[in-house]
Design a protein around this motif. Structure first.
Motif, PDB file in Angstrom:
ATOM      1  N   ARG A  91     -29.783  -0.834 -46.786  1.00  0.00           N
ATOM      2  CA  ARG A  91     -29.787  -2.060 -45.983  1.00  0.00           C
ATOM      3  C   ARG A  91     -28.607  -2.959 -46.357  1.00  0.00           C
ATOM      4  O   ARG A  91     -28.314  -3.168 -47.539  1.00  0.00           O
ATOM      5  CB  ARG A  91     -31.096  -2.825 -46.183  1.00  0.00           C
ATOM      6  CG  ARG A  91     -31.242  -4.042 -45.252  1.00  0.00           C
ATOM      7  CD  ARG A  91     -32.519  -4.800 -45.573  1.00  0.00           C
ATOM      8  NE  ARG A  91     -32.669  -5.968 -44.724  1.00  0.00           N
ATOM      9  CZ  ARG A  91     -33.517  -6.064 -43.702  1.00  0.00           C
ATOM     10  NH1 ARG A  91     -34.292  -5.040 -43.405  1.00  0.00           N
ATOM     11  NH2 ARG A  91     -33.603  -7.171 -42.997  1.00  0.00           N
ATOM     12  N   LYS A  92     -27.956  -3.495 -45.353  1.00  0.00           N
ATOM     13  CA  LYS A  92     -26.881  -4.456 -45.550  1.00  0.00           C
ATOM     14  C   LYS A  92     -27.518  -5.827 -45.790  1.00  0.00           C
ATOM     15  O   LYS A  92     -28.291  -6.312 -44.969  1.00  0.00           O
ATOM     16  CB  LYS A  92     -25.998  -4.471 -44.299  1.00  0.00           C
ATOM     17  CG  LYS A  92     -24.712  -5.237 -44.413  1.00  0.00           C
ATOM     18  CD  LYS A  92     -23.912  -5.064 -43.122  1.00  0.00           C
ATOM     19  CE  LYS A  92     -22.653  -5.895 -43.126  1.00  0.00           C
ATOM     20  NZ  LYS A  92     -21.908  -5.749 -41.847  1.00  0.00           N
ATOM     21  N   VAL A  93     -27.174  -6.464 -46.922  1.00  0.00           N
ATOM     22  CA  VAL A  93     -27.892  -7.657 -47.349  1.00  0.00           C
ATOM     23  C   VAL A  93     -26.966  -8.872 -47.400  1.00  0.00           C
ATOM     24  O   VAL A  93     -26.045  -8.948 -48.219  1.00  0.00           O
ATOM     25  CB  VAL A  93     -28.535  -7.448 -48.736  1.00  0.00           C
ATOM     26  CG1 VAL A  93     -29.267  -8.706 -49.179  1.00  0.00           C
ATOM     27  CG2 VAL A  93     -29.484  -6.264 -48.695  1.00  0.00           C
ATOM     28  N   SER A  94     -27.252  -9.833 -46.526  1.00  0.00           N
ATOM     29  CA  SER A  94     -26.593 -11.127 -46.567  1.00  0.00           C
ATOM     30  C   SER A  94     -27.474 -12.084 -47.370  1.00  0.00           C
ATOM     31  O   SER A  94     -28.565 -11.701 -47.828  1.00  0.00           O
ATOM     32  CB  SER A  94     -26.386 -11.650 -45.143  1.00  0.00           C
ATOM     33  OG  SER A  94     -25.684 -12.871 -45.147  1.00  0.00           O
ATOM     34  N   ARG A  96     -29.348 -14.488 -46.409  1.00  0.00           N
ATOM     35  CA  ARG A  96     -30.660 -14.718 -45.788  1.00  0.00           C
ATOM     36  C   ARG A  96     -31.644 -13.587 -46.079  1.00  0.00           C
ATOM     37  O   ARG A  96     -32.862 -13.772 -46.026  1.00  0.00           O
ATOM     38  CB  ARG A  96     -30.495 -14.849 -44.275  1.00  0.00           C
ATOM     39  CG  ARG A  96     -30.086 -13.535 -43.619  1.00  0.00           C
ATOM     40  CD  ARG A  96     -30.069 -13.560 -42.124  1.00  0.00           C
ATOM     41  NE  ARG A  96     -29.781 -12.223 -41.602  1.00  0.00           N
ATOM     42  CZ  ARG A  96     -29.649 -11.927 -40.320  1.00  0.00           C
ATOM     43  NH1 ARG A  96     -29.768 -12.881 -39.424  1.00  0.00           N
ATOM     44  NH2 ARG A  96     -29.397 -10.693 -39.946  1.00  0.00           N
ATOM     45  N   ASP A  97     -31.119 -12.358 -46.348  1.00  0.00           N
ATOM     46  CA  ASP A  97     -31.968 -11.184 -46.525  1.00  0.00           C
ATOM     47  C   ASP A  97     -32.471 -11.018 -47.951  1.00  0.00           C
ATOM     48  O   ASP A  97     -33.368 -10.207 -48.203  1.00  0.00           O
ATOM     49  CB  ASP A  97     -31.185  -9.918 -46.141  1.00  0.00           C
ATOM     50  CG  ASP A  97     -30.587  -9.993 -44.753  1.00  0.00           C
ATOM     51  OD1 ASP A  97     -31.345 -10.254 -43.807  1.00  0.00           O
ATOM     52  OD2 ASP A  97     -29.367  -9.774 -44.614  1.00  0.00           O
ATOM     53  N   PHE A 100     -36.406 -11.146 -48.900  1.00  0.00           N
ATOM     54  CA  PHE A 100     -37.174 -10.022 -48.360  1.00  0.00           C
ATOM     55  C   PHE A 100     -36.861  -8.724 -49.100  1.00  0.00           C
ATOM     56  O   PHE A 100     -37.773  -7.976 -49.485  1.00  0.00           O
ATOM     57  CB  PHE A 100     -36.874  -9.860 -46.870  1.00  0.00           C
ATOM     58  CG  PHE A 100     -37.492  -8.624 -46.260  1.00  0.00           C
ATOM     59  CD1 PHE A 100     -38.860  -8.562 -46.031  1.00  0.00           C
ATOM     60  CD2 PHE A 100     -36.711  -7.530 -45.919  1.00  0.00           C
ATOM     61  CE1 PHE A 100     -39.441  -7.419 -45.486  1.00  0.00           C
ATOM     62  CE2 PHE A 100     -37.278  -6.389 -45.375  1.00  0.00           C
ATOM     63  CZ  PHE A 100     -38.645  -6.335 -45.157  1.00  0.00           C
ATOM     64  N   VAL A 101     -35.592  -8.444 -49.299  1.00  0.00           N
ATOM     65  CA  VAL A 101     -35.189  -7.186 -49.936  1.00  0.00           C
ATOM     66  C   VAL A 101     -35.635  -7.146 -51.396  1.00  0.00           C
ATOM     67  O   VAL A 101     -36.111  -6.122 -51.888  1.00  0.00           O
ATOM     68  CB  VAL A 101     -33.658  -6.992 -49.820  1.00  0.00           C
ATOM     69  CG1 VAL A 101     -33.199  -5.771 -50.612  1.00  0.00           C
ATOM     70  CG2 VAL A 101     -33.264  -6.840 -48.362  1.00  0.00           C
ATOM     71  N   SER A 104     -39.476  -6.765 -51.494  1.00  0.00           N
ATOM     72  CA  SER A 104     -39.911  -5.461 -50.996  1.00  0.00           C
ATOM     73  C   SER A 104     -39.455  -4.310 -51.884  1.00  0.00           C
ATOM     74  O   SER A 104     -39.724  -3.147 -51.575  1.00  0.00           O
ATOM     75  CB  SER A 104     -39.375  -5.245 -49.577  1.00  0.00           C
ATOM     76  OG  SER A 104     -39.818  -6.263 -48.705  1.00  0.00           O
ATOM     77  N   GLY A 108     -30.248  -2.504 -51.551  1.00  0.00           N
ATOM     78  CA  GLY A 108     -29.443  -3.299 -50.630  1.00  0.00           C
ATOM     79  C   GLY A 108     -27.991  -3.364 -51.070  1.00  0.00           C
ATOM     80  O   GLY A 108     -27.686  -3.471 -52.261  1.00  0.00           O
ATOM     81  N   THR A 110     -24.778  -5.616 -50.912  1.00  0.00           N
ATOM     82  CA  THR A 110     -24.542  -7.042 -50.710  1.00  0.00           C
ATOM     83  C   THR A 110     -23.247  -7.323 -49.963  1.00  0.00           C
ATOM     84  O   THR A 110     -22.199  -6.762 -50.255  1.00  0.00           O
ATOM     85  CB  THR A 110     -24.518  -7.782 -52.061  1.00  0.00           C
ATOM     86  OG1 THR A 110     -23.571  -7.160 -52.944  1.00  0.00           O
ATOM     87  CG2 THR A 110     -25.888  -7.749 -52.712  1.00  0.00           C
ATOM     88  N   ASN A 261     -24.832  -8.514 -37.144  1.00  0.00           N
ATOM     89  CA  ASN A 261     -24.331  -7.699 -38.254  1.00  0.00           C
ATOM     90  C   ASN A 261     -23.975  -6.275 -37.848  1.00  0.00           C
ATOM     91  O   ASN A 261     -23.596  -5.458 -38.686  1.00  0.00           O
ATOM     92  CB  ASN A 261     -25.343  -7.678 -39.417  1.00  0.00           C
ATOM     93  CG  ASN A 261     -26.667  -7.035 -39.020  1.00  0.00           C
ATOM     94  OD1 ASN A 261     -26.820  -6.508 -37.928  1.00  0.00           O
ATOM     95  ND2 ASN A 261     -27.623  -7.094 -39.929  1.00  0.00           N
TER      96      ASN A 261
END
Length: 316
Positions: A91-94, A96-97, A100-101, A104, A108, A110, A261
């Motif tokens: 998962r691509k993580v900004s 805001r993410d 959650f990441v 969970s 990710g 970054t 994104n």
């Protein structure tokens, strides 16, 4: 909602932790370029090479990523291999993410904004990347503005586009923008954009002095600084051809309704296809150049900071 603050989700690699504790230069590196920027195994080879460049110039590299819900500040060889081989499935993580990441317990990669935040949380002041997101074409209507820009305004890390609007937005946010060795703000693959550089510096030592000065004034120490390094002159001709492909890919993205994104992965693949792979080679050269300058800046910053600290103690 007011949330409690601590760093228990950070997992700092031993070599990075030791360098931070001893006041040695450390350079943060993002991980999206590994997972989403190029294919395997070239992404793994490039990640290793960039870290080696940082070491060769006297600093400690700290590639940042989320591994099984932990914010890793510095990756070991096994983690680098995992991130590179898994590729775009990560998962691509900004910024805001991140909640959650982390909660969970996911993996990710970054982006610039998330890497900046985590680097600052770990006590790292210099971050190197190939490029940042900006105000996208049509941003005045769509408000499609990268989180990288707002992160620069609130995170004290120095980071080594619709360019005019991007510069206007950074000015509004109070972000100091400097260009290395040029009076013109560079485009991604060419030294020329037609936009004047807000500030010009000519050495990594000057960049380090700016970062140190910002940290010595209340109010300035809470925002970042953007240092832009033009593509080395020997690659400029190649860069002009790639810039043409970028414009074509941007037009295609608009026509196909690509947004959010998904824009960057779409552009990277189309530009790579349109240039027969030349854009990937040039991108790697850009990142290597930025890594060298960023490491030199981090080394100078660590030296200047230690010198100021020694002067302060001598006055006691």
């Amino acid at each position: 909602m007011i949330m409690p603050q601590d760093n228990t989700r950070l997992k700092v690699l031993d070599t990075v932790q030791a360098a931070i504790a001893e006041g040695k230069p450390v350079v943060a590196l993002e991980s999206t370029i590994i997972s989403h920027g190029m294919p395997y195994p070239q992404n793994l080879e490039t990640a290793r090479q960039v870290e080696d460049v940082v070491r060769q110039h006297g600093a400690v590299p700290a590639t940042i990523a989320i591994i099984a819900g932990e914010a890793c500040i510095g990756l070991n060889e096994q983690q680098l291999e995992h991130l590179a081989s898994t590729g775009t499935k990560v998962r691509k993580v900004s910024r805001r993410d991140l909640p959650f990441v982390l909660a969970s317990k996911m993996d990710g990669a970054t982006t610039v904004s998330a890497t900046m935040l985590l680097a600052a949380a770990a006590g790292i002041s210099v971050f190197v990347t190939g490029g940042i997101g900006g105000v996208h074409r049509g941003g005045e209507a769509s408000m499609d503005i990268s989180a990288d820009l707002t992160e620069l305004s609130r995170t004290p890390v120095a980071v080594v586009l619709d360019i005019p609007r991007t510069l206007e937005f950074l000015e509004t946010q109070g972000v100091c923008v400097a260009v290395m060795g040029s009076d013109e703000f560079p485009a991604f693959f060419t030294p020329h954009s037609g936009c004047r550089a807000p500030c010009r510096i000519d050495t990594p030592e000057q960049a380090a002095s700016m970062l140190l000065a910002a940290g010595q004034v209340k109010g300035l120490h809470n925002s970042g600084m953007l240092l832009c390094c033009p593509i080395p002159e020997q690659f400029a001709a190649e860069g002009q051809q790639i810039e043409s492909a970028i414009n074509t890919a941007l037009d295609e993205a608009t026509a196909q309704g690509v947004a959010g994104n998904e824009v960057t992965p779409f552009l990277l693949e189309r530009i790579r296809s349109l240039t027969g792979g030349a854009s990937l080679a040039a991108n790697i050269k850009l990142v290597m150049n930025n890594a060298a300058i960023g490491a030199q800046m981090a080394k100078a910053y660590a030296h200047q900071k230690k010198h100021v600290s020694c002067l302060g103690r001598s006055k006691l």
